[in-house]
Design a protein around this motif. Structure first.
Motif, PDB file in Angstrom:
ATOM      1  N   UNK A 177      84.200  55.254  77.327  1.00  0.00           N
ATOM      2  CA  UNK A 177      84.216  55.057  78.728  1.00  0.00           C
ATOM      3  C   UNK A 177      85.884  54.293  79.041  1.00  0.00           C
ATOM      4  N   UNK A 178      86.063  53.303  78.149  1.00  0.00           N
ATOM      5  CA  UNK A 178      87.122  52.599  78.123  1.00  0.00           C
ATOM      6  C   UNK A 178      88.245  53.414  77.806  1.00  0.00           C
ATOM      7  N   UNK A 179      88.176  54.336  76.656  1.00  0.00           N
ATOM      8  CA  UNK A 179      89.335  55.242  76.455  1.00  0.00           C
ATOM      9  C   UNK A 179      89.767  56.142  77.642  1.00  0.00           C
ATOM     10  N   UNK A 180      88.680  56.620  78.364  1.00  0.00           N
ATOM     11  CA  UNK A 180      88.789  57.538  79.294  1.00  0.00           C
ATOM     12  C   UNK A 180      89.488  56.832  80.588  1.00  0.00           C
ATOM     13  N   UNK A 181      89.157  55.562  80.904  1.00  0.00           N
ATOM     14  CA  UNK A 181      89.605  54.739  81.915  1.00  0.00           C
ATOM     15  C   UNK A 181      91.226  54.308  81.829  1.00  0.00           C
ATOM     16  N   UNK A 182      91.505  54.491  80.616  1.00  0.00           N
ATOM     17  CA  UNK A 182      93.281  54.064  80.404  1.00  0.00           C
ATOM     18  C   UNK A 182      94.132  55.275  81.164  1.00  0.00           C
ATOM     19  N   UNK A 183      93.398  56.295  81.368  1.00  0.00           N
ATOM     20  CA  UNK A 183      94.273  57.432  82.100  1.00  0.00           C
ATOM     21  C   UNK A 183      94.602  56.985  83.285  1.00  0.00           C
ATOM     22  N   UNK A 184      94.132  55.962  84.071  1.00  0.00           N
ATOM     23  CA  UNK A 184      94.436  55.500  85.282  1.00  0.00           C
ATOM     24  C   UNK A 184      95.995  54.910  85.410  1.00  0.00           C
ATOM     25  N   UNK A 185      96.445  54.496  84.102  1.00  0.00           N
ATOM     26  CA  UNK A 185      97.662  54.000  83.984  1.00  0.00           C
ATOM     27  C   UNK A 185      98.656  55.044  84.373  1.00  0.00           C
ATOM     28  N   UNK A 186      98.398  56.330  84.005  1.00  0.00           N
ATOM     29  CA  UNK A 186      99.295  57.168  84.269  1.00  0.00           C
ATOM     30  C   UNK A 186      99.337  57.568  85.674  1.00  0.00           C
ATOM     31  N   UNK A 187      98.014  57.455  86.350  1.00  0.00           N
ATOM     32  CA  UNK A 187      98.081  57.732  87.897  1.00  0.00           C
ATOM     33  C   UNK A 187      98.835  56.470  88.518  1.00  0.00           C
ATOM     34  N   UNK A 188      98.672  55.323  88.115  1.00  0.00           N
ATOM     35  CA  UNK A 188      99.628  54.322  88.662  1.00  0.00           C
ATOM     36  C   UNK A 188     101.232  54.393  88.606  1.00  0.00           C
ATOM     37  N   UNK A 189     101.468  55.130  87.417  1.00  0.00           N
ATOM     38  CA  UNK A 189     102.977  55.345  87.200  1.00  0.00           C
ATOM     39  C   UNK A 189     103.281  56.437  88.014  1.00  0.00           C
ATOM     40  N   UNK A 190     102.626  57.673  88.104  1.00  0.00           N
ATOM     41  CA  UNK A 190     102.970  58.640  88.872  1.00  0.00           C
ATOM     42  C   UNK A 190     103.040  58.422  90.293  1.00  0.00           C
ATOM     43  N   UNK A 191     102.150  57.585  90.944  1.00  0.00           N
ATOM     44  CA  UNK A 191     102.273  57.239  92.161  1.00  0.00           C
ATOM     45  C   UNK A 191     103.062  55.890  92.427  1.00  0.00           C
ATOM     46  N   UNK A 192     103.398  55.261  91.488  1.00  0.00           N
ATOM     47  CA  UNK A 192     104.165  54.032  91.736  1.00  0.00           C
ATOM     48  C   UNK A 192     103.532  53.082  92.762  1.00  0.00           C
ATOM     49  N   UNK A 193     102.236  52.923  92.402  1.00  0.00           N
ATOM     50  CA  UNK A 193     101.343  52.361  93.557  1.00  0.00           C
ATOM     51  C   UNK A 193     100.159  51.999  92.810  1.00  0.00           C
ATOM     52  N   UNK A 194      99.332  51.141  93.190  1.00  0.00           N
ATOM     53  CA  UNK A 194      98.210  50.569  92.616  1.00  0.00           C
ATOM     54  C   UNK A 194      97.047  51.240  93.569  1.00  0.00           C
ATOM     55  N   UNK A 195      97.180  51.980  94.655  1.00  0.00           N
ATOM     56  CA  UNK A 195      96.457  52.722  95.399  1.00  0.00           C
ATOM     57  C   UNK A 195      96.319  54.317  94.700  1.00  0.00           C
ATOM     58  N   UNK A 196      95.294  54.267  93.718  1.00  0.00           N
ATOM     59  CA  UNK A 196      95.269  55.421  92.993  1.00  0.00           C
ATOM     60  C   UNK A 196      93.476  55.741  92.868  1.00  0.00           C
ATOM     61  N   UNK A 197      93.023  56.821  92.688  1.00  0.00           N
ATOM     62  CA  UNK A 197      91.792  57.382  92.651  1.00  0.00           C
ATOM     63  C   UNK A 197      91.468  56.832  91.144  1.00  0.00           C
ATOM     64  N   UNK A 198      90.313  56.014  91.059  1.00  0.00           N
ATOM     65  CA  UNK A 198      89.770  55.824  89.903  1.00  0.00           C
ATOM     66  C   UNK A 198      88.976  56.759  88.916  1.00  0.00           C
ATOM     67  N   UNK A 199      88.881  56.586  87.640  1.00  0.00           N
ATOM     68  CA  UNK A 199      88.734  57.777  86.740  1.00  0.00           C
ATOM     69  C   UNK A 199      87.070  57.821  86.764  1.00  0.00           C
ATOM     70  N   UNK A 200      86.712  58.728  87.221  1.00  0.00           N
ATOM     71  CA  UNK A 200      85.377  59.258  87.451  1.00  0.00           C
ATOM     72  C   UNK A 200      84.373  58.987  86.056  1.00  0.00           C
ATOM     73  N   UNK A 201      83.561  58.535  86.055  1.00  0.00           N
ATOM     74  CA  UNK A 201      82.655  57.980  84.728  1.00  0.00           C
ATOM     75  C   UNK A 201      83.107  56.819  84.300  1.00  0.00           C
ATOM     76  N   UNK A 202      84.279  56.256  84.671  1.00  0.00           N
ATOM     77  CA  UNK A 202      84.618  55.115  84.234  1.00  0.00           C
ATOM     78  C   UNK A 202      85.297  54.250  85.280  1.00  0.00           C
ATOM     79  N   UNK A 203      84.619  54.302  86.448  1.00  0.00           N
ATOM     80  CA  UNK A 203      85.157  53.542  87.411  1.00  0.00           C
ATOM     81  C   UNK A 203      85.276  52.173  87.386  1.00  0.00           C
ATOM     82  N   UNK A 204      84.411  51.314  86.759  1.00  0.00           N
ATOM     83  CA  UNK A 204      84.481  49.897  86.608  1.00  0.00           C
ATOM     84  C   UNK A 204      85.704  49.592  85.756  1.00  0.00           C
ATOM     85  N   UNK A 205      85.629  50.337  84.621  1.00  0.00           N
ATOM     86  CA  UNK A 205      86.826  50.035  83.604  1.00  0.00           C
ATOM     87  C   UNK A 205      88.112  50.255  84.118  1.00  0.00           C
ATOM     88  N   UNK A 206      88.118  51.420  84.841  1.00  0.00           N
ATOM     89  CA  UNK A 206      89.457  51.787  85.569  1.00  0.00           C
ATOM     90  C   UNK A 206      89.930  50.593  86.576  1.00  0.00           C
TER      91      UNK A 206
END
Length: 124
Positions: free
Chosen positions: A80-109
């Protein structure tokens, strides 16, 4: 005769289990993505920022008011932790902290996004 009794019991239990799962599925709480404060990153000075939240340590590089890169320096072990690290790509792409969390790893995201927020000293 005994065979038909066993088959009847099996069918009754199967139907009951299907009904219970169906009821649970209809009544389970729906989890919505967490929204966070939108704040342009242009307000930050260029540099490398490090933030922690719980078990996660994140390093962010800001240049010209944009997040150039981010990496997780420390995270708890697990898939779950490795999957959640994909949230970083979302933050960089959006240039915002308002991003969708990673499904299945929401808490870690959320922990990783909070570590980014702490690195940039953004308060809610």
């Amino acid at each position: 005769m005994r065979y038909w009794i066993n088959v009847s019991i099996f069918i009754a239990l199967s139907v009951t289990l299907i009904a219970l799962v169906s009821i649970w599925h209809r009544n389970r709480p729906v989890e919505f993505p967490q929204t966070v404060e939108v704040r342009p990153f242009g307000e930050f000075q260029d540099g490398i920022y490090t933030g922690t939240e719980g078990y996660a340590v994140v390093q962010i590089e800001i240049n010209d008011g944009k997040i150039l890169s981010a990496k997780v320096l420390q995270n708890k072990p697990g898939s779950y932790s490795k999957s959640a690290e994909a949230v970083i790509d979302r933050v960089i792409d959006a240039q915002s902290l308002e991003v969708d969390m990673i499904t299945g790893a929401t808490a870690t995201s959320r922990v990783i996004v909070d570590a980014i927020r702490n690195a940039l000293k953004i308060t809610e």
